[in-house]
Design an enzyme around this catalytic site. Structure first.
Site, PDB file in Angstrom:
ATOM      1  N   LYS A 182      -3.915   0.896   0.390  1.00  0.00           N
ATOM      2  CA  LYS A 182      -4.024   1.154  -1.045  1.00  0.00           C
ATOM      3  C   LYS A 182      -5.074   2.227  -1.338  1.00  0.00           C
ATOM      4  O   LYS A 182      -4.849   3.127  -2.131  1.00  0.00           O
ATOM      5  CB  LYS A 182      -4.386  -0.141  -1.801  1.00  0.00           C
ATOM      6  CG  LYS A 182      -3.257  -1.093  -1.987  1.00  0.00           C
ATOM      7  CD  LYS A 182      -2.172  -0.515  -2.870  1.00  0.00           C
ATOM      8  CE  LYS A 182      -0.805  -1.019  -2.493  1.00  0.00           C
ATOM      9  NZ  LYS A 182      -0.237  -0.537  -1.247  1.00  0.00           N
TER      10      LYS A 182
ATOM     11  N   CYS B 278      14.579  10.933  -4.388  1.00  0.00           N
ATOM     12  CA  CYS B 278      14.642  11.686  -5.635  1.00  0.00           C
ATOM     13  C   CYS B 278      15.249  10.812  -6.723  1.00  0.00           C
ATOM     14  O   CYS B 278      15.897   9.809  -6.434  1.00  0.00           O
ATOM     15  CB  CYS B 278      15.491  12.944  -5.463  1.00  0.00           C
ATOM     16  SG  CYS B 278      14.906  14.021  -4.139  1.00  0.00           S
TER      17      CYS B 278
ATOM     18  N   LYS C 210       8.224   6.326  -4.478  1.00  0.00           N
ATOM     19  CA  LYS C 210       8.339   4.874  -4.481  1.00  0.00           C
ATOM     20  C   LYS C 210       9.382   4.357  -3.503  1.00  0.00           C
ATOM     21  O   LYS C 210       9.136   3.444  -2.734  1.00  0.00           O
ATOM     22  CB  LYS C 210       8.687   4.406  -5.898  1.00  0.00           C
ATOM     23  CG  LYS C 210       8.697   2.896  -6.071  1.00  0.00           C
ATOM     24  CD  LYS C 210       7.310   2.335  -5.991  1.00  0.00           C
ATOM     25  CE  LYS C 210       7.264   0.855  -6.262  1.00  0.00           C
ATOM     26  NZ  LYS C 210       5.922   0.325  -6.064  1.00  0.00           N
TER      27      LYS C 210
ATOM     28  N   ARG D 161      10.070   8.168  -8.290  1.00  0.00           N
ATOM     29  CA  ARG D 161      10.890   8.472  -7.118  1.00  0.00           C
ATOM     30  C   ARG D 161      10.671   9.905  -6.624  1.00  0.00           C
ATOM     31  O   ARG D 161      11.168  10.280  -5.561  1.00  0.00           O
ATOM     32  CB  ARG D 161      12.372   8.275  -7.452  1.00  0.00           C
ATOM     33  CG  ARG D 161      12.740   6.871  -7.865  1.00  0.00           C
ATOM     34  CD  ARG D 161      14.223   6.777  -8.153  1.00  0.00           C
ATOM     35  NE  ARG D 161      15.005   6.895  -6.940  1.00  0.00           N
ATOM     36  CZ  ARG D 161      15.439   5.866  -6.218  1.00  0.00           C
ATOM     37  NH1 ARG D 161      15.163   4.635  -6.606  1.00  0.00           N
ATOM     38  NH2 ARG D 161      16.150   6.047  -5.132  1.00  0.00           N
TER      39      ARG D 161
ATOM     40  N   GLU E 292      -3.870   5.685  -0.134  1.00  0.00           N
ATOM     41  CA  GLU E 292      -2.718   6.158  -0.901  1.00  0.00           C
ATOM     42  C   GLU E 292      -3.120   6.803  -2.218  1.00  0.00           C
ATOM     43  O   GLU E 292      -2.605   7.860  -2.579  1.00  0.00           O
ATOM     44  CB  GLU E 292      -1.772   4.984  -1.217  1.00  0.00           C
ATOM     45  CG  GLU E 292      -0.821   4.595  -0.123  1.00  0.00           C
ATOM     46  CD  GLU E 292       0.115   3.489  -0.574  1.00  0.00           C
ATOM     47  OE1 GLU E 292       1.318   3.578  -0.319  1.00  0.00           O
ATOM     48  OE2 GLU E 292      -0.368   2.515  -1.201  1.00  0.00           O
TER      49      GLU E 292
ATOM     50  N   ASN F  61      20.287  12.684  -4.052  1.00  0.00           N
ATOM     51  CA  ASN F  61      19.214  11.895  -3.461  1.00  0.00           C
ATOM     52  C   ASN F  61      19.659  11.525  -2.059  1.00  0.00           C
ATOM     53  O   ASN F  61      20.727  10.962  -1.873  1.00  0.00           O
ATOM     54  CB  ASN F  61      18.943  10.630  -4.286  1.00  0.00           C
ATOM     55  CG  ASN F  61      17.909   9.734  -3.619  1.00  0.00           C
ATOM     56  OD1 ASN F  61      16.988  10.210  -2.977  1.00  0.00           O
ATOM     57  ND2 ASN F  61      18.073   8.428  -3.758  1.00  0.00           N
ATOM     58  N   GLY F  62      18.837  11.855  -1.065  1.00  0.00           N
ATOM     59  CA  GLY F  62      19.214  11.555   0.304  1.00  0.00           C
ATOM     60  C   GLY F  62      18.938  12.733   1.208  1.00  0.00           C
ATOM     61  O   GLY F  62      18.135  13.613   0.897  1.00  0.00           O
TER      62      GLY F  62
ATOM     63  N   GLU G  54      -3.637  -3.846   4.261  1.00  0.00           N
ATOM     64  CA  GLU G  54      -3.062  -3.503   2.961  1.00  0.00           C
ATOM     65  C   GLU G  54      -4.109  -2.869   2.051  1.00  0.00           C
ATOM     66  O   GLU G  54      -3.828  -1.903   1.333  1.00  0.00           O
ATOM     67  CB  GLU G  54      -2.465  -4.747   2.306  1.00  0.00           C
ATOM     68  CG  GLU G  54      -1.945  -4.560   0.898  1.00  0.00           C
ATOM     69  CD  GLU G  54      -0.840  -3.519   0.776  1.00  0.00           C
ATOM     70  OE1 GLU G  54      -0.549  -3.114  -0.368  1.00  0.00           O
ATOM     71  OE2 GLU G  54      -0.275  -3.085   1.803  1.00  0.00           O
TER      72      GLU G  54
ATOM     73  N   HIS H 129     -14.700  -2.584  19.524  1.00  0.00           N
ATOM     74  CA  HIS H 129     -13.887  -1.832  20.482  1.00  0.00           C
ATOM     75  C   HIS H 129     -13.568  -0.433  19.955  1.00  0.00           C
ATOM     76  O   HIS H 129     -12.492   0.103  20.229  1.00  0.00           O
ATOM     77  CB  HIS H 129     -12.601  -2.599  20.801  1.00  0.00           C
ATOM     78  CG  HIS H 129     -12.852  -3.909  21.474  1.00  0.00           C
ATOM     79  ND1 HIS H 129     -13.001  -4.026  22.845  1.00  0.00           N
ATOM     80  CD2 HIS H 129     -13.014  -5.158  20.968  1.00  0.00           C
ATOM     81  CE1 HIS H 129     -13.235  -5.297  23.151  1.00  0.00           C
ATOM     82  NE2 HIS H 129     -13.246  -6.003  22.022  1.00  0.00           N
TER      83      HIS H 129
END
Length: 612
Positions: free
Chosen positions: A489, A2, A607, A27, A492, A100-101, A485, A508
């Protein structure tokens, strides 16, 4: 995960806090709220949705005052809703908190507080925390700062908090453990934030709170305590962040801006560290541990998400150049194993934010077992650079888009430098080879610029691909991390299901998925596995798959086989991840934008992953 902002000073607090929340939406962006004190009383406004929803909701309401706290949320406990939005209040409504946490033992605390008569209005762990502070202050008859520290001793988990006290309108209380918190120091004013982005416009100096520290912040000064003891001289840092770095600069999205910043960010990452003419790499941040690296039995890389993919590229490079065995571990899994770690192992922990909770937990395990820990991080003053023995900053600059782009290439650049640096120490590469590699590496920023010139071509390919429901990315060697990667992307930001695989593994299992509606993206540059990749492409074409290929400029074989292809400049195979990743970032970006997705703030993501 947050964003928190606090202000106390001489300015009107509302616009400062509101702007800060907008800058912290990377965030978390499922709800937002602000509590403010003024001469007429105490006001709390909070709404589910983006910060803009909160802004519209409060139009015409009393928002005056020079002390306030604000929060933008990424939900952990309780669905996104008005009632679960921060700030949360104590039972008597005197105290308000932003957090935050995550408080792991909140069910036990909540049960005991309920037994004592506390009534809760939300489903969050945060509300339990402020009720605990209230109860301790009432029972122990102590001031708020001490009550916060006593409460923290009973909490299991991670937190960065700011508390506003209606009865003491000239102070803020801030505290942290395991989650970032920075205090901006001005003339007659202080700001508090999850990071420096909401602060940079107003102050030049900051204090980074350490774990188990709590601060009493007033307009005329600040008192910091560590486990009850006063911190006599808190270390003040000058901010390096520039305000213009937080703006889009004419681009439609931060992600696109950050993709186009990569020639500069990769150059900044190398600046002052490579000397092609001398044939050497200098890494001052880890120089003290050169002998440890030279004699290491094994290197273990910890990371999560995109950083894990960078670590996988690093594995190829370190083993190739320095001839040391490398293991790449998901930090989120490593922490729950009983791993074998020796004091002659070197751990490299990678985190863009420097606050990734799983990576930090894995670091602590490795430290307890005697390993030397090196960090790769983008954010000065973050937690991971503090808890590691040494490290290397990427200098990529702030990255606002949730889907990481320039941070990935910067991390790969640092790992490339580390691989060559260790090779120097171990004499596993000849001086001529090192000179050749560094000379080539020095040209990579310009070659990235050349790749970016294919943006319109890639946009056209995206237009043909945007309707796909699934996508497969395939590569060999250093191309495999690129495939992983690229798939991450795409999924996401566009919400298209995508998978990255080693090209040799296609037979396979994944080959069963291939039909005329399946785009298959190959990293098919001219390298040691070029002929093998050509065979894989033929297998896909035989099953009517749509082939999109990343090829070396001038290629006349794969370019004829593929339905679409994107050229990248010829380069040493070791630098493939730095070049081949760029067009695939652009492809994901354009597909997502064409599908109407929120590119910078994709659903369910944030993020900085500061919870498990």
């Amino acid at each position: 995960m947050c964003g928190i902002v606090g202000y106390i000073g001489y300015r009107e607090a509302w616009p400062v806090v509101l702007k800060g929340l907008k800058r912290l939406e990377y965030r978390g962006y499922d709800s937002a709220g602000i509590a403010i004190i003024n001469n007429r009383g105490f006001s709390v406004y909070k709404k589910a949705g983006r910060v803009s929803v909160l802004e519209s909701y409060t139009e015409g309401k009393d928002r005056t005052g020079t002390i306030a706290i604000g929060h933008t949320r990424w939900a952990t406990h309780g669905v996104p809703s008005d009632r679960n939005s921060h700030p949360h209040s104590s039972n008597d409504k005197r105290l308000h908190i932003i957090h935050n946490g995550i408080i792991e033992n909140y069910p036990v605390l909540k049960a005991e507080l309920t037994r004592r008569g506390h009534i809760f209005e939300s489903d969050t762990d945060t509300e339990v925390l402020i009720h605990l502070v209230e109860e301790i202050q009432r029972m122990e008859q102590v001031d708020l700062l001490e009550a916060v520290q006593l409460a923290m001793a009973e909490v299991v988990g991670a937190y960065a908090i700011v508390i506003l006290d209606r009865e003491n309108p000239d102070q803020l209380i801030a505290a942290r453990k395991g989650s970032p918190l920075v205090i901006g120091v001005g003339e007659g004013e202080y700001l508090v934030g999850s990071d420096a982005t909401p602060i940079v416009e107003y102050v030049k100096n900051v204090i980074y709170l350490n774990d188990n520290e709590a601060a009493l912040i007033k307009r005329d000064g600040i008192l910091i305590k560590h486990l009850g003891n006063v911190v006599q001289s808190p270390l003040i840092h000058e901010l390096e962040l520039k305000l213009e770095a937080l703006e889009k600069g004419g681009f439609d999205h931060f992600m696109l801006k950050e993709i186009f910043e990569q020639p500069r960010s990769v150059r900044d990452c190398m600046r002052g560290r490579i000397y092609p003419g001398l044939g050497k790499v200098e890494l001052g941040g880890i120089k003290e541990y050169a002998e440890k690296l030279r004699n290491a039995d094994r290197i273990i890389i910890f990371a999560c998400g995109t950083s894990w993919h960078a670590g996988l590229a690093g594995e190829y490079l370190i083993e190739e150049f320095a001839r040391i065995p490398v293991e790449v571990e998901y930090a989120s899994e490593f922490r729950y194993r009983n791993p074998i770690i020796n004091d002659n192992d070197v751990v490299i922990a990678i985190s863009q934010s420097g606050e990734t909770a799983d990576t930090m937990a894995a670091i602590e395990i490795a430290k307890e077992r005697g390993a030397t820990i090196l960090g790769i991080c983008n954010v000065a003053g973050a937690s991971i650079p503090r808890i590691t023995h040494a490290g290397v900053y990427t200098h990529a600059g702030p990255e606002i888009g949730v889907a990481s782009t320039k941070a990935f290439t910067a991390q790969v650049t640092v790992l490339t430098l580390i691989a060559i640096y260790i090779a120097q120490q171990r004499n596993t590469l000849s001086p001529g080879k090192i000179t050749s590699l560094l000379t080539e590496l020095d040209t990579i920023p310009e070659k990235i610029t050349m790749v970016l010139e294919s943006n319109e071509l890639i946009k056209n390919i995206a237009a043909q691909t945007k309707g796909a429901g699934n996508c497969l990315f395939l590569g060999r060697g250093c191309g495999f991390p690129v495939a992983l990667e690229a798939a991450l992307k795409l999924k996401e930001i566009s919400y298209i299901h995508a998978e990255g695989y080693p090209a040799a593994e296609m037979k396979h299992g994944p080959i069963a998925l291939i039909d005329a509606n399946m785009p298959v993206v190959f990293i098919a540059t001219k390298n040691s596995s070029y002929e093998k990749v050509i065979s894989n492409i033929q297998e896909v074409k035989a099953r009517k798959g749509q082939v999109i290929a990343i090829v070396t400029a001038g290629d006349t074989v794969v370019s004829k086989m593929a339905d679409d292809y994107i050229e990248i400049p010829d380069s040493d195979e070791a630098f493939l991840p730095l070049l081949a990743t760029i067009p695939l970032q652009l492809l994901a970006y354009h597909i997502a934008a064409m599908r109407g997705c929120n590119v910078d703030q994709p659903r369910n993501l944030a993020k900085s992953v500061t919870v498990e």
